[in-house]
Design an enzyme around this catalytic site. Structure first.
Site, PDB file in Angstrom:
ATOM      1  N   SER A   1     -95.295 -87.832  -9.718  1.00 14.34           N
ATOM      2  CA  SER A   1     -96.102 -86.616  -9.733  1.00 14.34           C
ATOM      3  C   SER A   1     -97.463 -86.886 -10.381  1.00 14.34           C
ATOM      4  O   SER A   1     -98.236 -87.694  -9.859  1.00 14.34           O
ATOM      5  CB  SER A   1     -95.321 -85.508 -10.430  1.00 14.34           C
ATOM      6  OG  SER A   1     -95.917 -84.242 -10.213  1.00 14.34           O
TER       7      SER A   1
ATOM      8  N   ASP B   1     -89.244 -80.532  -1.744  1.00 19.10           N
ATOM      9  CA  ASP B   1     -90.086 -80.478  -2.936  1.00 19.10           C
ATOM     10  C   ASP B   1     -91.013 -79.267  -2.818  1.00 19.10           C
ATOM     11  O   ASP B   1     -91.883 -79.226  -1.946  1.00 19.10           O
ATOM     12  CB  ASP B   1     -90.898 -81.773  -3.008  1.00 19.10           C
ATOM     13  CG  ASP B   1     -91.734 -81.910  -4.268  1.00 19.10           C
ATOM     14  OD1 ASP B   1     -92.138 -80.880  -4.834  1.00 19.10           O
ATOM     15  OD2 ASP B   1     -92.002 -83.060  -4.657  1.00 19.10           O
TER      16      ASP B   1
ATOM     17  N   HIS C   1     -88.284 -82.271  -6.339  1.00 20.40           N
ATOM     18  CA  HIS C   1     -89.298 -82.969  -7.117  1.00 20.40           C
ATOM     19  C   HIS C   1     -88.746 -83.610  -8.397  1.00 20.40           C
ATOM     20  O   HIS C   1     -89.496 -84.268  -9.115  1.00 20.40           O
ATOM     21  CB  HIS C   1     -90.406 -81.963  -7.499  1.00 20.40           C
ATOM     22  CG  HIS C   1     -91.685 -82.582  -7.956  1.00 20.40           C
ATOM     23  ND1 HIS C   1     -92.542 -83.263  -7.111  1.00 20.40           N
ATOM     24  CD2 HIS C   1     -92.286 -82.599  -9.183  1.00 20.40           C
ATOM     25  CE1 HIS C   1     -93.603 -83.673  -7.786  1.00 20.40           C
ATOM     26  NE2 HIS C   1     -93.478 -83.298  -9.049  1.00 20.40           N
TER      27      HIS C   1
END
Length: 288
Positions: free
Chosen positions: A152, A231, A265
């Site tokens: 991320s 996600d 995620h």
């Protein structure tokens, strides 16, 4: 080195040691924390290659070693794992903890230029000029064989630091990276806060734009990216992997971008594909 590392704790782990350190950072101007996993080969005195893992928003130096499930295979491969904290802490800057996606826990692996952040939010200089040299001198780690990966915000950090410092990292991968931050809400918020309205400064920390500026493939052995299709941040437009994919195609950079149905995620996603990333790096670092 004139700046010592304070060992906070050490834990036996798959024949190696999972360690947690702190040191007084001259770049940050505050104590900074990081973790290091040393495989059995390193404890036996061998200088081993290492992977620098950059974590995402709200994470700390403890997130990767406790959640990613990387140590077992890293021990077998002979890979050290380095995981720094994600921002300065205890700076006392007004508003530093007001938002989960800016300030504390959200350093974005860059050096801020805007007050009040410019004094302490110097994550790029800390990592590249201070932490990596410190660790490779103090521990049995081969500083010429370092790979970088992240998740991320940390995926953004891995991609951008690898492209901004040619030759420093020998291998590169990412999980669900923020791949085009100048064109997503997270990036716009962070870059406005850290850089102001200077979009030229923004572009210098955008993996897609950095890749577009390459004249040849910086990682001819290939870059690996995994992205979950469940996600929510992908669907919110925060990640933009398709933009980085297009930039790689235009530059001739080999990229394996794998899209996985059903994965979100979080760290269950990361655990699921961690072994592939470790082997990707181990191959390019000459271990397999």
């Amino acid at each position: 080195m004139t700046i010592p590392m304070e060992l906070l704790s050490s834990h036996a782990c798959f024949g190696g040691e999972q360690r947690f350190y702190r040191h007084a950072s001259r770049e940050i101007g505050l104590p900074m924390a990081f973790s290091v996993f040393l495989p059995p080969a390193a404890l036996a005195g061998e200088k081993v290659p290492a992977l620098l893992y950059l974590a995402g928003l709200t994470c700390t130096e403890e997130t990767f070693p406790t959640k990613a499930g990387a140590q077992r295979l890293a021990a077998e491969l002979g890979l050290a794992l380095i995981a720094p904290d994600t921002s300065p802490r205890g700076a006392g800057v007004a508003g530093e903890s007001d938002a989960w996606d800016f300030g504390v826990g959200a350093g974005f692996y860059l050096d801020a230029s805007q007050a009040p952040w410019a004094t302490h939010w110097r994550m790029e200089s800390w990592l590249m000029q201070e932490l990596l040299p410190l660790i490779t001198q103090a521990l049995p780690i081969d500083g010429t064989r370092i790979g970088v990966f992240g998740h991320s915000m940390g995926g953004h950090g891995a991609l951008t630091l690898a492209l901004r410092h040619p030759g420093r990292f020998k291998s590169l991968s990412a999980f669900a990276p923020i791949a085009h931050p100048v064109d997503c809400p997270w990036g716009e918020k962070a870059f406005t806060g850290y850089f102001g309205t200077n979009r030229q400064a923004w572009a210098a920390h955008d993996a897609t734009l950095l890749m577009q500026g390459q004249t040849q493939a910086p990682y001819p052995g290939g870059i690996l990216i995994d992205q979950g299709l469940a996600d929510k941040f992908l669907h919110d437009g925060q990640l933009r992997p398709e933009s980085f994919e297009a930039a790689c195609a235009a530059t001739g950079q080999p990229l394996t971008l794998r899209r996985h149905a059903g994965y979100d995620h979080g760290y269950y996603f990361i655990q699921s594909f961690m072994a592939d990333h470790l082997r990707h790096h181990a191959q390019q670092l000459g271990l397999i």
